[in-house]
Structure formats: C-alpha cells, structure tokens
Design a protein around this motif. Structure first.
Motif, mmCIF file in Angstrom:
data_model
loop_
_atom_site.group_PDB
_atom_site.id
_atom_site.type_symbol
_atom_site.label_atom_id
_atom_site.label_comp_id
_atom_site.label_asym_id
_atom_site.label_seq_id
_atom_site.Cartn_x
_atom_site.Cartn_y
_atom_site.Cartn_z
ATOM 1 N N LYS A 1 -6.927 1.712 -1.184
ATOM 2 C CA LYS A 1 -6.114 0.637 -1.574
ATOM 3 C C LYS A 1 -4.918 0.752 -0.685
ATOM 4 N N HIS A 2 -4.169 -0.496 -0.196
ATOM 5 C CA HIS A 2 -3.122 -0.522 0.284
ATOM 6 C C HIS A 2 -2.019 -1.486 -0.236
ATOM 7 N N GLN A 3 -0.616 -1.236 -0.052
ATOM 8 C CA GLN A 3 0.395 -2.289 -0.312
ATOM 9 C C GLN A 3 -0.068 -3.633 -0.164
ATOM 10 N N ALA A 4 -0.529 -3.971 1.235
ATOM 11 C CA ALA A 4 -0.934 -5.374 1.408
ATOM 12 C C ALA A 4 -1.885 -6.119 0.489
ATOM 13 N N GLY A 5 -2.714 -5.294 -0.025
ATOM 14 C CA GLY A 5 -3.771 -5.720 -1.054
ATOM 15 C C GLY A 5 -3.083 -6.144 -2.309
ATOM 16 N N GLU A 6 -2.005 -5.593 -2.594
ATOM 17 C CA GLU A 6 -1.142 -5.972 -4.028
ATOM 18 C C GLU A 6 -0.538 -7.125 -3.582
ATOM 19 N N GLU A 7 0.121 -7.432 -2.546
ATOM 20 C CA GLU A 7 0.931 -8.471 -2.082
ATOM 21 C C GLU A 7 0.069 -9.501 -2.019
ATOM 22 N N LEU A 8 -1.492 -9.678 -1.453
ATOM 23 C CA LEU A 8 -2.061 -10.595 -1.472
ATOM 24 C C LEU A 8 -2.971 -11.153 -2.705
#
Length: 317
Positions: A178-185
C-alpha cells in the motif's frame, strides 16, 4: 575515470558534448558510441578499459562484465535491469544504478492510448472510414465509471491510477503493498484473482523477476469479464502470450493492448499475438518519448556524478 556509453541512449550529439565537457572539467573521459555493438566480442572491446559503463537495454552478459577489469559502476539508462548479468556485478563488486522514474508519464500515457483505442475502436474506425464504411459495429464504451485494475502500484502504477481517477474510473489495486497515493485516490485493494474478476480494464506495472513470469496465465485470464481488456506495458514474460491469444480468439475477453513481448521487436511472424483478435500491438514504445529520453539522460549522468562524489543513488545492486 573512463566512462563509456556502450550504446546510444537517444539524445543528441550536442547534449552528449555538454555532458562530456562537464565530465572533462572534473578530470574524466567520456566515450560515446553511436551504434550498438553487433557482438559480445565487440562489447568486450568497448568495455575493456572502462571504469564506468552507460548502457540502455542491450543485454550485458557476464562475459563482458568479467572482462572489464577496471569496471566499478554501471549507470543503466533504463528502469529495468534484468538484461544485465547482476550476479557478475555482485561477484566483481560493481555498483549498478538505474534510471527509475524517467518514463513514468510516458508509460502511463500510452496505457490510456491503448485503452481508449480499444474501448472506442479508433484503429478500426480509421480503417472503416478509409474503406467507405460507416460507424456500424463501431459503437464503443466510456472509461468513466469503469473499474480500472492496476497490478503493480509503484511509481508508474500510481501515475496510471491518477490518470484513471481523472477519467472517473474506480481504481482497484493488487494488495501486495500500500502507498500514500492509494489513500489519496481511495483505491480498493484486492487479491489479484478478485481484481481480475471485478476489473473492466487491467493494466500491468510489475517488474520482471522469477515471481512475475506468467503472472497472468490462462487461469487469471479466465477470471476476467468477457467485456474486459488487458494492457501490458510492463514486461512481456509477465503475460503468457499463448494463453492471452487463445482467450482473445475465443472472445473470452474483449481486447488487449500489448507493448512488450518475450523478446524485443521485431517479433517473429509466428508469435501468437500477431494474429489474435481485438489486439493493439506497439513495438516497446511506452517509454520512448523525447521528453523521457532527456529526463533519462539527466538521471544517468546524475547517477554517475553522485557515485563519483561518494553518494551513490538509484542503486539496484
């Protein structure tokens, strides 16, 4: 240090001269070849006195590495490094840096070029117009609202996700990491089998290693919807081409956009995907834009400068 660009990296001679002057000001030498070596013997000769090698995606075998007795560092003008004999590099204590990130935008854009071409039947429509036909049989589909599955959520996968989000897609990602971009999107993380089942588009962005060879085989393809499409701009062996061709010809999935194969183009005429239905094929061009090549050269020489300064970066060995 003697720095040898063993094959061209698609930048102008003017740009090469700029890099040469910078390196010479630091007491170094740059030799740049304008064409690929045609044999391992020729590569050995080019590399024999080099302290640093610059290479793109031409295979660099152990024979060449072992013969280059002064070699200390390789700057790879490419993201992948599976074409380099890494065991020989480790045995000879040679540091390898890659150019990760140079083509994120270029690759992600081609993903959507292939996707939209397939979904809106652009290539078929062009053929129809030139043959005096109408739009009959050419009604396509919109991206908005579709489930866009991404396998491999590194830098390129994340860039692809952001573009998919702009199109109004629901983004599904394999739950490997998991990555920060996943949370943002607001992506939905799923196991690969479930992602294959739910996605309308599946785009691959994994590196080539033992665990990813045939990652998408007949079993995974069989999970896809009849209306779904598969996009591969990652590495050819990640997908079993024979299984994919069979699924396309049996209309078990709606289409495929393929930029990478088991070998570099030209592709043999008996390759199963050449005659598969509803397939858009490109000759490994996802990374190949003028902007990406300029950025790649910047990273290649920045890697060298960093290593010379005792602060290596983008290290893969």
């Amino acid at each position: 240090m003697k720095i040898v660009m063993i094959e061209p990296i698609n930048i102008s001679m003017l740009k090469i001269e700029e890099y040469r002057q910078t390196l010479e000001a630091g007491g170094h030498q740059l030799i740049a070849y304008s064409a690929r070596a045609e044999s391992n013997e020729e590569m050995v000769k080019r590399a024999e006195d080099a302290d640093i090698l610059i290479i793109a995606n031409q295979p660099l075998p152990a024979e060449v590495i072992n013969s280059a007795k002064n070699l200390k560092m390789i700057s790879v003008a490419f993201t992948g490094f599976d074409h380099i004999a890494m065991d020989a590099c480790r045995e000879n204590d040679i540091l390898v840096s890659n150019s990760s990130g140079y083509a994120n935008q270029a690759v992600a854009e081609l993903v959507f070029g292939l996707t939209i071409d397939l979904m809106r039947k652009i290539n078929d429509s062009n053929t129809a117009v030139r043959a005096g036909k109408t739009r009959a049989g050419l009604i396509g589909n919109e991206l908005a609202g579709k489930n866009f599955g991404i396998i491999g959520f590194g830098s390129i996968g994340q860039k692809t996700a952001r573009i998919a989000d702009a199109f109004g897609c629901n983004i599904l990602v394999d739950n490997h990491k998991k990555h920060q971009a996943g949370e943002e999107l607001g992506v939905e993380y799923l196991p690969i089998p479930e992602l294959m089942q739910k996605s309308d588009i599946v785009s691959l962005h994994v590196p080539l290693k033992d665990s990813t060879v045939d990652l998408i085989d007949a079993e995974e393809i069989a999970l896809m919807k009849n209306s779904s499409i598969l996009i591969n701009t990652a590495r050819g062996p990640v997908v079993n081409s024979k299984a994919l061709a069979e699924a396309l010809n049996e209309e078990e999935i709606a289409g495929a956009g393929i930029d990478v194969f088991e070998i570099e183009p030209p592709i043999p005429k008996d390759h199963p995907l050449l005659n598969a239905k509803n397939t858009i094929l490109t000759p490994h061009t996802a990374f190949a834009t003028e902007e990406a090549f300029i950025k790649r050269a910047e990273i290649v020489f920045a890697n060298i400068e960093a290593w010379l300064a005792g602060k290596p970066q983008n290290v893969v060995s």
